[in-house]
Design a protein around this motif. Structure first.
Motif, short mmCIF file in Angstrom:
data_model
loop_
_atom_site.label_atom_id
_atom_site.label_comp_id
_atom_site.label_asym_id
_atom_site.label_seq_id
_atom_site.Cartn_x
_atom_site.Cartn_y
_atom_site.Cartn_z
N GLY A 85 45.76 20.57 -98.06
CA GLY A 85 45.04 21.67 -97.43
C GLY A 85 45.60 21.99 -96.06
N ALA A 86 45.79 23.28 -95.78
CA ALA A 86 46.35 23.73 -94.51
C ALA A 86 45.24 23.99 -93.50
CB ALA A 86 47.18 24.99 -94.71
N HIS A 87 45.52 23.62 -92.24
CA HIS A 87 44.56 23.80 -91.15
C HIS A 87 45.32 24.33 -89.94
CE1 HIS A 87 41.69 21.41 -93.53
NE2 HIS A 87 42.74 20.65 -93.80
N SER A 88 44.93 25.51 -89.47
CA SER A 88 45.69 26.16 -88.41
C SER A 88 44.75 26.66 -87.31
CB SER A 88 46.48 27.35 -88.97
OG SER A 88 47.22 27.96 -87.95
N TYR A 89 45.08 26.24 -86.06
CA TYR A 89 44.31 26.64 -84.88
C TYR A 89 45.31 26.95 -83.75
CZ TYR A 89 40.49 24.51 -87.53
OH TYR A 89 39.57 24.19 -88.52
N PRO A 90 45.92 28.10 -83.79
CA PRO A 90 46.94 28.42 -82.79
C PRO A 90 46.40 28.44 -81.36
CG PRO A 90 46.94 30.02 -84.59
CD PRO A 90 45.75 29.15 -84.76
N GLY A 91 45.15 28.85 -81.18
CA GLY A 91 44.59 28.92 -79.83
C GLY A 91 43.93 27.63 -79.37
N GLY A 92 43.91 26.62 -80.20
CA GLY A 92 43.29 25.35 -79.84
C GLY A 92 41.95 25.13 -80.52
N HIS A 93 41.56 23.87 -80.59
CA HIS A 93 40.33 23.53 -81.33
C HIS A 93 39.93 22.09 -80.99
CE1 HIS A 93 37.34 23.68 -84.44
NE2 HIS A 93 37.95 22.79 -85.22
N TYR A 94 38.63 21.79 -81.19
CA TYR A 94 38.12 20.41 -81.05
C TYR A 94 37.60 19.94 -82.41
CZ TYR A 94 38.27 20.67 -75.94
OH TYR A 94 38.69 20.78 -74.64
N LEU A 95 37.89 18.71 -82.74
CA LEU A 95 37.39 18.09 -83.97
C LEU A 95 37.08 16.62 -83.72
CD1 LEU A 95 40.22 16.65 -84.77
CD2 LEU A 95 40.70 18.80 -85.94
N THR A 96 36.45 15.97 -84.68
CA THR A 96 35.96 14.61 -84.49
C THR A 96 36.60 13.66 -85.49
OG1 THR A 96 33.84 15.61 -83.89
CG2 THR A 96 33.87 13.23 -84.18
N VAL A 97 37.06 12.50 -85.00
CA VAL A 97 37.58 11.44 -85.87
C VAL A 97 36.43 10.48 -86.13
CG1 VAL A 97 39.32 9.64 -86.19
CG2 VAL A 97 39.87 11.68 -84.83
N VAL A 98 35.99 10.39 -87.40
CA VAL A 98 34.81 9.59 -87.72
C VAL A 98 35.13 8.35 -88.56
CG1 VAL A 98 33.22 11.53 -87.52
CG2 VAL A 98 34.37 11.06 -89.73
N GLY A 99 36.40 8.17 -88.90
CA GLY A 99 36.75 6.99 -89.68
C GLY A 99 38.25 6.80 -89.75
N TYR A 100 38.66 5.64 -90.25
CA TYR A 100 40.08 5.36 -90.45
C TYR A 100 40.24 4.45 -91.65
CZ TYR A 100 39.41 0.67 -88.49
OH TYR A 100 38.98 -0.62 -88.27
N SER A 101 41.44 4.41 -92.19
CA SER A 101 41.78 3.52 -93.29
C SER A 101 43.24 3.11 -93.13
CB SER A 101 41.55 4.20 -94.65
OG SER A 101 42.35 5.37 -94.76
N ASN A 102 43.69 2.22 -94.05
CA ASN A 102 45.09 1.77 -94.01
C ASN A 102 45.45 1.18 -92.64
OD1 ASN A 102 47.64 1.33 -95.10
ND2 ASN A 102 48.39 3.38 -94.56
N GLY A 103 44.51 0.43 -92.08
CA GLY A 103 44.75 -0.21 -90.79
C GLY A 103 44.83 0.74 -89.62
N GLY A 104 44.35 1.99 -89.82
CA GLY A 104 44.39 2.97 -88.74
C GLY A 104 45.51 3.98 -88.88
N ARG A 105 46.32 3.86 -89.94
CA ARG A 105 47.42 4.82 -90.13
C ARG A 105 46.95 6.12 -90.78
NH1 ARG A 105 49.82 -0.18 -90.56
NH2 ARG A 105 49.20 -0.47 -92.73
N THR A 106 45.71 6.12 -91.29
CA THR A 106 45.10 7.32 -91.85
C THR A 106 43.73 7.50 -91.21
OG1 THR A 106 46.22 6.98 -93.97
CG2 THR A 106 44.34 8.47 -93.96
N VAL A 107 43.37 8.74 -90.88
CA VAL A 107 42.08 9.00 -90.22
C VAL A 107 41.28 10.02 -91.02
CG1 VAL A 107 42.90 8.42 -87.91
CG2 VAL A 107 43.19 10.77 -88.77
N LYS A 108 39.95 9.94 -90.85
CA LYS A 108 39.06 10.93 -91.45
C LYS A 108 38.58 11.87 -90.36
CE LYS A 108 34.92 11.76 -94.16
NZ LYS A 108 33.81 11.18 -94.98
N ILE A 109 38.70 13.17 -90.61
CA ILE A 109 38.35 14.20 -89.64
C ILE A 109 37.07 14.91 -90.07
CG2 ILE A 109 39.11 16.34 -88.54
CD1 ILE A 109 40.82 13.90 -87.80
#
Length: 283
Positions: free
Chosen positions: A229-253
């Motif tokens: 899935g593509a996600h594009s915010y040319p002017g900037g954006h805020y989002l939240t990291v609420v989880g991780y897996s694979n020892g922190g090499r993958t994150v849930k947004i």
């Protein structure tokens, strides 16, 4: 012993007169030999008497070396068997000294981070086009069981129609609401993240989520999530990291403006770090 008599000079005395002195000399010689034998025979007896006396009284100065040594050993026990006065009251040498306590106990040691963790949070879409900062910050606060309105958070962030200025604002607001100093601002200053910056972001996310704190990131540009899935915010954006897996090499947004209408997705920490280039995050 032999006795040889020899006259001092020759004489013309007839042999009948010379025989007398010779006979007398022989008699003297016989007496002398007899006395010598008697004396010689008496010496061993005397020595035997002396030795028997020495054996009977070993403490006497006249005792032999072996007897004196036996007496000394009986009077003074071996030093290894009897402690000295200086060592009196001391612990036996076979008892080891107690070990020093460790510098830190196991209970004081921080637990190892799990390989994967996801926080419980309450999602909400941003209420208007410039409330991405307040919406992402509020999602992070719900992981701490705090539920202010987006408008209240906007006031704390000093958000305007132009949006929220920087990660410094989200850091300040998050610490104010959580009444802590846990959150720090971290910046990626180049056009893309270095490996050191990627590693640091991974460590920061694992540390924050392991301790129950969600991360708020200020991103700009485009990326593709793990499902394409593509996600594009040319002017900037805020989002939240609420989880991780694979020892922190993958994150849930958790994304309050997800164009796909899902509101959450996963991607690699490396992609998130590049997405955050020239901006920062609160962790």
């Amino acid at each position: 012993m032999r006795y040889l008599y020899k006259s001092r000079h020759h004489s013309a005395v007839p042999s009948r007169f010379r025989a007398v002195p010779i006979a007398a000399a022989a008699a003297v010689l016989a007496v002398t030999v007899a006395v010598g034998v008697a004396v010689h025979a008496s010496v061993p007896a005397l020595l035997a008497d002396a030795q028997s006396l020495a054996s009977a009284e070993p403490a006497r100065s006249g005792a032999g070396p072996a007897a004196r040594e036996r007496h000394r050993t009986q009077a003074a026990p071996d030093a290894a068997a009897t402690p000295s006065k200086a060592a009196a009251g001391a612990a036996p040498s076979t008892t080891a000294a107690p070990a020093a306590p460790p510098a830190a106990t196991a209970s004081a040691t921080a637990p190892a981070a799990p390989a994967a963790k996801e926080l419980a949070y309450r999602f909400a879409w941003q209420e208007n086009y410039y409330f991405c900062g307040p919406a992402a910050t509020r999602i992070a606060l719900t992981a701490r069981s705090l539920y202010p309105s987006q408008s209240e958070v906007a006031q704390s962030l000093r958000t305007t129609v132009n949006g929220t200025d920087s990660a410094d604002d989200t850091t300040r607001s998050l610490n104010a609401y959580t009444k802590s100093s846990f959150y720090k601002s971290h910046y990626i200053t180049g056009q893309s993240a270095t490996q050191a910056e990627i590693d640091r972001m991974q460590s920061d996310i694992v540390n924050a989520i392991t301790n129950g704190y969600a991360v708020v990131a200020n991103i700009a540009g485009s990326t593709v999530d793990d499902k394409g899935g593509a996600h594009s915010y040319p002017g900037g954006h805020y989002l939240t990291v609420v989880g991780y897996s694979n020892g922190g090499r993958t994150v849930k947004i958790a994304d309050p403006a997800d164009a796909l209408g899902v509101g959450h997705y996963t991607l690699t920490t490396a992609k998130l770090a590049h997405w955050t280039a020239l901006r920062g995050y609160s962790a």
